[in-house]
Design a protein around this motif. Structure first.
Motif, PDB file in Angstrom:
ATOM      1  N   PRO A  41      76.996  31.471  10.763  1.00 10.89           N
ATOM      2  CA  PRO A  41      76.541  30.210  11.524  1.00 10.89           C
ATOM      3  C   PRO A  41      75.579  29.580  10.539  1.00 10.89           C
ATOM      4  CG  PRO A  41      75.852  32.019  12.769  1.00 10.89           C
ATOM      5  CD  PRO A  41      76.335  32.468  11.281  1.00 10.89           C
ATOM      6  N   TRP A  42      76.194  27.977  10.195  1.00 10.64           N
ATOM      7  CA  TRP A  42      75.432  26.881   9.344  1.00 10.64           C
ATOM      8  C   TRP A  42      74.035  26.839  10.003  1.00 10.64           C
ATOM      9  CZ3 TRP A  42      77.810  25.912   5.221  1.00 10.64           C
ATOM     10  CH2 TRP A  42      79.449  26.138   5.335  1.00 10.64           C
ATOM     11  N   GLU A  43      73.150  26.284   9.234  1.00 13.81           N
ATOM     12  CA  GLU A  43      71.828  25.932   9.542  1.00 13.81           C
ATOM     13  C   GLU A  43      71.903  24.302   9.951  1.00 13.81           C
ATOM     14  OE1 GLU A  43      68.610  26.996   7.329  1.00 13.81           O
ATOM     15  OE2 GLU A  43      69.915  28.497   6.101  1.00 13.81           O
ATOM     16  N   CYS A  75      71.561  11.826   1.021  1.00 13.31           N
ATOM     17  CA  CYS A  75      71.296  12.409   2.324  1.00 13.31           C
ATOM     18  C   CYS A  75      70.670  13.640   2.355  1.00 13.31           C
ATOM     19  CB  CYS A  75      72.420  12.578   3.114  1.00 13.31           C
ATOM     20  SG  CYS A  75      73.243  10.958   3.552  1.00 13.31           S
ATOM     21  N   HIS A  76      70.541  14.359   1.294  1.00 16.60           N
ATOM     22  CA  HIS A  76      69.796  15.625   1.064  1.00 16.60           C
ATOM     23  C   HIS A  76      68.963  15.721   0.046  1.00 16.60           C
ATOM     24  CE1 HIS A  76      73.133  17.241   3.615  1.00 16.60           C
ATOM     25  NE2 HIS A  76      73.803  16.772   2.945  1.00 16.60           N
ATOM     26  N   VAL A  77      67.571  16.492   0.466  1.00 16.46           N
ATOM     27  CA  VAL A  77      66.512  16.637  -0.648  1.00 16.46           C
ATOM     28  C   VAL A  77      66.699  18.143  -1.480  1.00 16.46           C
ATOM     29  CG1 VAL A  77      65.015  15.453   0.934  1.00 16.46           C
ATOM     30  CG2 VAL A  77      65.191  18.017   1.288  1.00 16.46           C
ATOM     31  N   PRO A  78      66.202  18.065  -2.591  1.00 22.89           N
ATOM     32  CA  PRO A  78      65.999  19.332  -3.323  1.00 22.89           C
ATOM     33  C   PRO A  78      65.411  20.271  -2.853  1.00 22.89           C
ATOM     34  CG  PRO A  78      65.376  17.338  -4.486  1.00 22.89           C
ATOM     35  CD  PRO A  78      65.561  16.811  -3.179  1.00 22.89           C
ATOM     36  N   SER A  79      65.701  21.634  -2.928  1.00 24.83           N
ATOM     37  CA  SER A  79      65.020  22.666  -2.472  1.00 24.83           C
ATOM     38  C   SER A  79      63.671  22.742  -2.904  1.00 24.83           C
ATOM     39  CB  SER A  79      65.788  23.878  -2.668  1.00 24.83           C
ATOM     40  OG  SER A  79      65.280  25.009  -2.660  1.00 24.83           O
ATOM     41  N   ALA A  89      69.888  22.112   4.664  1.00 24.88           N
ATOM     42  CA  ALA A  89      69.391  21.869   6.138  1.00 24.88           C
ATOM     43  C   ALA A  89      68.314  20.988   6.328  1.00 24.88           C
ATOM     44  CB  ALA A  89      69.135  23.690   6.537  1.00 24.88           C
ATOM     45  N   ASN A  90      67.767  20.788   5.456  1.00 23.09           N
ATOM     46  CA  ASN A  90      66.278  19.872   5.684  1.00 23.09           C
ATOM     47  C   ASN A  90      66.749  18.527   6.081  1.00 23.09           C
ATOM     48  OD1 ASN A  90      64.062  18.333   5.229  1.00 23.09           O
ATOM     49  ND2 ASN A  90      63.322  19.803   3.532  1.00 23.09           N
ATOM     50  N   ASP A  91      65.906  17.971   7.170  1.00 22.88           N
ATOM     51  CA  ASP A  91      66.163  16.794   7.735  1.00 22.88           C
ATOM     52  C   ASP A  91      65.170  15.628   7.315  1.00 22.88           C
ATOM     53  OD1 ASP A  91      68.446  17.380   9.216  1.00 22.88           O
ATOM     54  OD2 ASP A  91      67.220  17.851  10.805  1.00 22.88           O
TER      55      ASP A  91
END
Length: 172
Positions: A41-43, A75-79, A89-91
Motif C-alpha cells: 500500500p502506498w503512503e 512538490c516533494h520535500v527531502p527526507s 508521503a510528506n504534505d
C-alpha cells in the motif's frame, strides 16, 4: 596431436556447464519481475488509485514533471533522515495539494465532457484534457492564460464584422 589432448577435457567441461544450467533452470525462485509483485500500500495517495503500480506511478509523475517543466522537488520535500532522498508521503508543500486539485479537475473534465462522447469526441481533435494543454512546460501558466481573451472574439460594435454577417445570412 595437441587437439586430441584438448578434446577429452572439452567434453566434460561442456557437460558440467550443461548440468549447472539445467539445475538453474529448475530452480524454484526465478527472481520474479518487480512489476508483477503485489504492490505494498502506498503512503498518502489521496487522488491517485491505491492499486497503481510503481511503473505507472513513475510514468505519471514523469509526465507531470515534463508538463509543468519542474522536477520532484517542486512538490516533494527531502527526507529528514536522508536529505538526498525525497519524502514522497510528506504534505509539507502547498504545491502538492494544488497538484491534487488539478488532477481532480482534469479527471472530472474528462469524465463529464469527453468520456460520454468517446470514441466520437467533440471537438474531434481532443480526446482528453491533461496538464500540458494549459501548462505547456511552465509551472504557472498565468502569463500565457492571461492572454487567452485576446485569442477569442469579443463583442465590439466598432469592429468590422461584415464577413461574419454574410456567413450568418448564408446559413439561414
Amino acid at each position: 596431436m595437441k587437439t586430441n589432448r584438448k578434446l577429452p577435457a572439452f567434453f566434460p567441461t561442456i557437460g558440467i556447464l550443461m548440468m549447472v544450467l539445467a539445475f538453474y533452470a529448475f530452480k524454484a525462485d526465478h527472481g520474479t519481475n518487480e512489476v508483477y509483485l503485489a504492490q505494498t500500500p502506498w503512503e498518502n495517495l489521496k487522488v491517485l488509485p491505491q492499486d497503481i503500480s510503481k511503473d505507472s506511478l513513475t510514468h505519471l509523475m514523469n509526465n507531470y514533471s515534463a508538463s509543468l517543466g519542474v522536477n520532484c522537488k517542486y512538490c516533494h520535500v527531502p527526507s529528514k533522515l536522508d536529505p538526498t532522498e525525497m519524502d514522497f508521503a510528506n504534505d509539507a508543500k502547498i504545491e502538492k495539494e494544488i497538484a491534487r486539485g488539478m488532477i481532480t479537475m482534469t479527471n472530472e473534465i474528462n469524465e463529464n465532457y469527453f468520456k460520454p462522447y468517446f470514441p466520437d469526441p467533440k471537438p474531434h481533435q481532443v480526446h482528453v484534457v491533461n496538464c500540458v494543454m494549459c501548462h505547456r512546460g511552465t509551472s504557472n501558466p498565468e502569463k500565457y492564460l492571461s492572454q487567452m481573451g485576446d485569442m477569442y472574439k469579443t463583442y465590439d460594435p466598432e469592429r468590422d464584422n461584415r464577413k461574419e454577417k454574410i456567413l450568418e445570412q448564408g446559413q439561414k
